[in-house]
Design a protein around this motif. Structure first.
Motif, PDB file in Angstrom:
ATOM      1  N   UNK A 127       0.821  -1.196   0.000  1.00 57.64           N
ATOM      2  CA  UNK A 127       0.000   0.000   0.000  1.00 57.64           C
ATOM      3  C   UNK A 127       0.865   1.260   0.000  1.00 57.64           C
ATOM      4  N   UNK A 128       1.969   1.166   0.724  1.00 58.16           N
ATOM      5  CA  UNK A 128       2.851   2.350   0.799  1.00 58.16           C
ATOM      6  C   UNK A 128       3.375   2.735  -0.562  1.00 58.16           C
ATOM      7  N   UNK A 129       3.763   1.724  -1.317  1.00 62.66           N
ATOM      8  CA  UNK A 129       4.251   2.023  -2.662  1.00 62.66           C
ATOM      9  C   UNK A 129       3.148   2.598  -3.534  1.00 62.66           C
ATOM     10  N   UNK A 130       1.985   1.978  -3.406  1.00 64.82           N
ATOM     11  CA  UNK A 130       0.829   2.449  -4.174  1.00 64.82           C
ATOM     12  C   UNK A 130       0.522   3.905  -3.832  1.00 64.82           C
ATOM     13  N   UNK A 131       0.548   4.171  -2.525  1.00 60.34           N
ATOM     14  CA  UNK A 131       0.221   5.520  -2.052  1.00 60.34           C
ATOM     15  C   UNK A 131       1.211   6.558  -2.585  1.00 60.34           C
ATOM     16  N   UNK A 132       2.468   6.186  -2.606  1.00 57.70           N
ATOM     17  CA  UNK A 132       3.484   7.102  -3.105  1.00 57.70           C
ATOM     18  C   UNK A 132       3.151   7.550  -4.520  1.00 57.70           C
ATOM     19  N   UNK A 133       2.655   6.588  -5.309  1.00 56.64           N
ATOM     20  CA  UNK A 133       2.355   6.917  -6.709  1.00 56.64           C
ATOM     21  C   UNK A 133       1.069   7.725  -6.838  1.00 56.64           C
ATOM     22  N   UNK A 134       0.153   7.507  -5.931  1.00 52.14           N
ATOM     23  CA  UNK A 134      -1.187   8.064  -6.139  1.00 52.14           C
ATOM     24  C   UNK A 134      -1.566   9.184  -5.184  1.00 52.14           C
ATOM     25  N   UNK A 135      -0.705   9.516  -4.236  1.00 48.74           N
ATOM     26  CA  UNK A 135      -1.137  10.437  -3.182  1.00 48.74           C
ATOM     27  C   UNK A 135      -1.527  11.808  -3.728  1.00 48.74           C
ATOM     28  N   UNK A 136      -0.950  12.182  -4.849  1.00 48.03           N
ATOM     29  CA  UNK A 136      -1.285  13.483  -5.410  1.00 48.03           C
ATOM     30  C   UNK A 136      -2.668  13.530  -6.038  1.00 48.03           C
ATOM     31  N   UNK A 137      -3.194  12.378  -6.396  1.00 51.04           N
ATOM     32  CA  UNK A 137      -4.412  12.354  -7.211  1.00 51.04           C
ATOM     33  C   UNK A 137      -5.636  12.917  -6.494  1.00 51.04           C
ATOM     34  N   UNK A 138      -5.739  12.647  -5.215  1.00 50.08           N
ATOM     35  CA  UNK A 138      -6.907  13.118  -4.471  1.00 50.08           C
ATOM     36  C   UNK A 138      -6.946  14.641  -4.480  1.00 50.08           C
ATOM     37  N   UNK A 139      -5.811  15.230  -4.199  1.00 52.45           N
ATOM     38  CA  UNK A 139      -5.743  16.687  -4.171  1.00 52.45           C
ATOM     39  C   UNK A 139      -6.081  17.264  -5.542  1.00 52.45           C
ATOM     40  N   UNK A 140      -5.556  16.588  -6.577  1.00 52.30           N
ATOM     41  CA  UNK A 140      -5.832  17.077  -7.936  1.00 52.30           C
ATOM     42  C   UNK A 140      -7.327  17.031  -8.238  1.00 52.30           C
ATOM     43  N   UNK A 141      -7.933  15.911  -7.824  1.00 53.78           N
ATOM     44  CA  UNK A 141      -9.358  15.759  -8.116  1.00 53.78           C
ATOM     45  C   UNK A 141     -10.174  16.825  -7.400  1.00 53.78           C
TER      46      UNK A 141
END
Lengths: 214, 638
Positions: free
Chosen positions: B549-563
């Motif tokens: 999950x940590x790796x996944x989060x690193x890649x995707x953490x910006x997406x929520x803010x962008x949305x």
């Protein structure tokens, strides 16, 4: 030996409580006083008693004797405690008569357990009744008799004066003398020991007639 | 029986004896009982019926939670003042013409009762159903001295005539159905004819006739007690059939054996317990008969009255502040009727007189957790908390179970020097345990992967039976001898080392693809080595995810803010910012909310296990359950 055991058990208990636990204040926020009307309370008692398969009758001082006569049947030998008001009882006939127990098993005139096993019924009064649980309290008063007379006969006719009916257990308990030999009766004897199927009537009286008097 | 008096309050707790020790440890016994289909069907029917009746009559009491609070506090008071209350009780019984005896253990109680019976010059006694006398094995002891004790409660009679053991506190013959009972009666009751049917009414009538003569002629009766009242010396027995009244009223001599914890401080306290007990126990508003007596009443009832106050390990239970509330038990059996483990394993699996959840905390405390066979009892639970929810005196059974598991592990590790007198046959629990559990393992291996191959019902059943077994076994395998680090210890230490550092955890996560290779085409791992193999004995481990999950989060953490930005939501106070802050914080410290437990306590293996279990029964969850029950009650009131 016994004194030793006592000393040692108490010593163990004191040791076990070396952490000196504090007893909490007992919160007694449960109900102590009924908020129901007299009629509601009596209705509730009747409902609960019927639920337990007791027979319930409402009678007055004028009708109670006839009711007792009907419940006893034409032919009956029945026990009454010495203090029971005989004005409540039906007239004696050749086939239907009351045997008075002196309320003291040590007296010569007291009925033996064999005698009690042969009589047809027992008629007594009661101390107090709790509607919430459908429970009648007998506490060995003169019109209730000693415990054996309401136990061995197979048919108990119990008079419950309406002014002795309360709703709650705390209200009922407060009307009983703590050290009196007390029996709380909630319906006839019963067992659910076989597949939890309730069977009324095991060792205690198999028929319980309750007369609500007032 | 020696006590070292050094002028200090610490007296060594002395554990109980008698029918408290399992002959066979729970996991093994349960395995055998689980195969008894008839018994399981009977117990299922009975526990479900009583459970629903209880819920109905509890629901109609608007002040049920206040009554429970009062009951719990009263019992806590009893424990805090037990020595003084016992002495007060004794004084009052004696003042009313009774005789009080004190018994340190089962042997002493049995000897006292036997002597009292012999003094009455009789070889026949009648008995009211009593847990205490069953605990001390009184009937067997009397038989050895030529005294016949006849059980008069219908269920106890069925058990006695069938040379069987009770399986439930309230309905001891719950495991027998009407046909089996008819068979026992026609075989064992003199004078019973072929006309005896299996109708409960007919069977009850047969019991009435069988016992009538005994009631009318017996000189001595023996009873237990539901309550003893310190401030009056009053005793009480709660029953249904009238056999109790017969025994308490007709014989010349009455002997009552009462556990010292059965006291209540005042007569007034009965008003609480007479409401709590019947509704919790039989699911009735009130049981048909309750008797109260104080000493001897001249001209009414027995001429001689004796009460035997029984310790038999109760003082040892009292000595553990975390476990002593097990003594609050009023033997209602509500916890048995809601327990999924009891429902399947049945009462006999617990070995002791006290089965079910309460037995699982009471028996090992009475005998001491060093008693090997009983040490498995605290694991005989899924910690679901249903027992605590229904307990009328609010005994927190799950908490005590967890506490006892911890005690067991500490004992096994030799970390805890047991202060108590050793229980019989448990001089070296670690060694004794090993043989036992090894045997157990071979049994479970025979079972293969039955948990998955059977029907859903059987599957859940197998799991229930085996979960406790495996939990206990694994723990035990992990502790082969005192003090030495074990597989489990090493594993826990290793896990602690890895999980307490984000970097180390990240390294470990790189191994995930390896797990996928092992899982193969069916995407499941069916075998794991060593102590963790207990898991794969009954179920597969799903293949690990492709990435952590940590790796996944690193890649995707910006997406929520962008949305959110796209949606036009912004501002420093919004939750996204808080999340971002948390993520930034985690990244900076090398940990992350998804990293799992950051347990930094070294060597906390067993504690961590216990701790995790403890969380699963955490208070908030139970509070929710309780609130739920409260709502149900209010609804039921109307």
């Amino acid at each position: 030996m016994s004194a030793d055991a006592k000393t040692q058990i108490l010593e163990r208990l004191h040791g076990a409580l070396a952490d000196h636990p504090q007893a909490p204040e007992v919160p007694r926020g449960y109900r102590h006083t009924s908020e129901l009307s007299r009629e509601e309370i009596v209705d509730m008692l009747e409902d609960r008693l019927v639920d337990y398969k007791a027979n319930v009758f409402r009678e007055t001082t004028q009708t109670v004797a006839d009711r007792i006569a009907t419940q006893l049947g034409a032919s009956a030998r029945y026990v009454i405690p010495e203090g029971l008001d005989t004005a409540l009882l039906p007239e004696e006939t050749a086939a239907r008569r009351a045997i008075v127990d002196p309320n003291d098993g040590r007296k010569a005139s007291a009925l033996t357990v064999r005698d009690l096993n042969r009589v047809d019924a027992v008629v007594t009064s009661s101390t107090v009744s709790c509607a919430q649980t459908g429970t009648i309290f007998l506490s060995g008063r003169p019109d209730e008799g000693r415990r054996a007379i309401t136990l061995v006969p197979d048919h108990h006719i119990c008079i419950v004066p309406l002014d002795t009916v309360v709703e709650l257990i705390p209200e009922a308990m407060s009307r009983v003398e703590p050290t009196a030999p007390t029996t709380m009766i909630s319906g006839p004897s019963a067992t659910s020991d076989i597949e939890l199927e309730r069977v009324e009537g095991v060792h205690g009286p198999r028929t319980l007639d309750v007369i609500l008097l007032g | 029986m020696s006590v070292t008096s050094l002028g200090m309050p610490a007296v060594r707790p002395v554990h109980g004896q008698g029918n408290l020790h399992a002959q066979v440890a729970f996991p093994k016994a349960a395995k055998k009982e689980l195969q008894n289909e008839q018994m399981r069907a009977n117990i299922r029917h009975a526990t479900h019926t009583i459970r629903h009746k209880r819920a109905g009559v509890v629901g109609e009491v608007p002040d049920w939670s206040e009554l429970r609070d009062a009951g719990s506090a009263i019992k806590e008071t009893v424990m805090a003042h037990l020595p003084e209350l016992l002495e007060q009780f004794e004084q009052n019984v004696v003042a009313q013409g009774g005789v009080v005896h004190w018994a340190r253990d089962a042997d002493e109680a049995n000897a006292i009762v036997t002597r009292l019976v012999q003094e009455q010059d009789t070889t026949d006694v009648i008995k009211v159903k009593s847990m205490a006398t069953q605990e001390i094995g009184l009937d067997e002891h009397l038989a050895e001295h030529g005294i016949t004790a006849t059980e008069t409660d219908l269920a106890e009679l069925i058990v006695q005539l069938g040379r069987d053991k009770p399986s439930h506190i309230l309905v001891p013959a719950i495991h027998k159905n009407r046909e089996e009972i008819r068979e026992i009666f026609s075989r064992e009751m003199p004078g019973v004819t072929d006309e005896l049917t299996s109708e409960p009414r007919v069977l009850a009538e047969a019991a009435r006739q069988h016992l009538r003569e005994k009631f009318l002629t017996s000189k001595v009766a023996i009873s237990g007690a539901n309550f003893g009242i310190a401030d009056t010396g009053t005793l009480s027995v709660v029953e249904s059939e009238g056999n109790g009244r017969m025994c308490l009223t007709l014989p010349e001599t009455l002997i009552t054996v009462m556990g010292i914890e059965k006291l209540l401080p005042t007569y007034q306290d009965l008003e609480v317990f007479f409401q709590l007990l019947p509704r919790s126990s039989t699911g009735e508003r009130m049981n048909p008969y309750t008797s109260l007596w104080t000493g001897v009443t001249p001209g009414d009832g027995p001429k001689n009255f004796h009460v035997v106050l029984l310790d038999n390990g109760r003082s040892a239970v009292l000595s553990d502040p975390k476990g002593r509330s097990a003594l609050h038990c009023i033997r209602c059996s509500a916890c048995l009727n809601v327990c999924p483990v009891y429902e399947h394993a049945g009462g006999h699996s617990y070995g002791s007189t006290y089965p079910g959840p309460i037995g699982a905390i009471l028996s090992p405390q009475l005998t001491g957790i060093t008693s090997e066979k009983n040490a498995s009892l605290p694991y005989a639970s899924s910690l679901c908390g249903a027992c605590y929810q229904v307990c009328p005196v609010k005994i927190n059974i799950p908490d005590i179970l967890v506490h006892l598991r911890d005690e067991d592990i500490r004992t096994q590790h030799g970390q805890r020097v047991d202060q108590s007198a050793p229980a019989p046959a448990s001089q070296d629990p670690a060694v004794g345990g090993q043989d036992d559990w090894r045997e157990e393992k071979s049994l479970t291996q025979d079972e293969g992967r039955g948990g998955q191959d059977t029907s859903p019902r059987e599957g859940s059943l197998q799991q229930l039976g085996s979960r406790a077994r495996r939990a206990g076994r694994r723990v035990r395998e992990a502790v082969p001898s005192r003090g030495l680090p074990t597989q489990m210890d090493a594993m826990m230490k290793g896990a602690s080392f890895v999980m307490s550092s984000g970097q180390r955890m990240a390294m470990a996560e790189r191994g995930l693809p390896l797990g996928r290779v092992v899982a193969g085409r069916d995407h499941a791992i069916g075998w794991l080595p060593g102590v963790v193999g207990g898991w794969t004995d009954e179920r597969n481990v799903p293949e690990p995810p492709r990435e952590s999950f940590r790796n996944w989060w690193k890649k995707h953490e910006g997406e929520t803010a962008e949305r959110l930005e796209r949606d036009g939501v912004s501002g420093a106070e919004d939750p996204v910012s808080a999340d971002d802050a948390a993520a930034r914080h985690s990244a900076a410290t090398g940990g992350s909310p998804a990293d799992g437990p950051g347990d930094d306590e070294p060597g906390a293996g067993p504690d961590a296990v216990a701790g995790a279990a403890s969380e699963s029964t955490g208070d908030p969850e139970r509070d929710n359950i309780e609130r739920g029950e409260g709502r149900q009650q209010n609804g039921g009131r109307a």
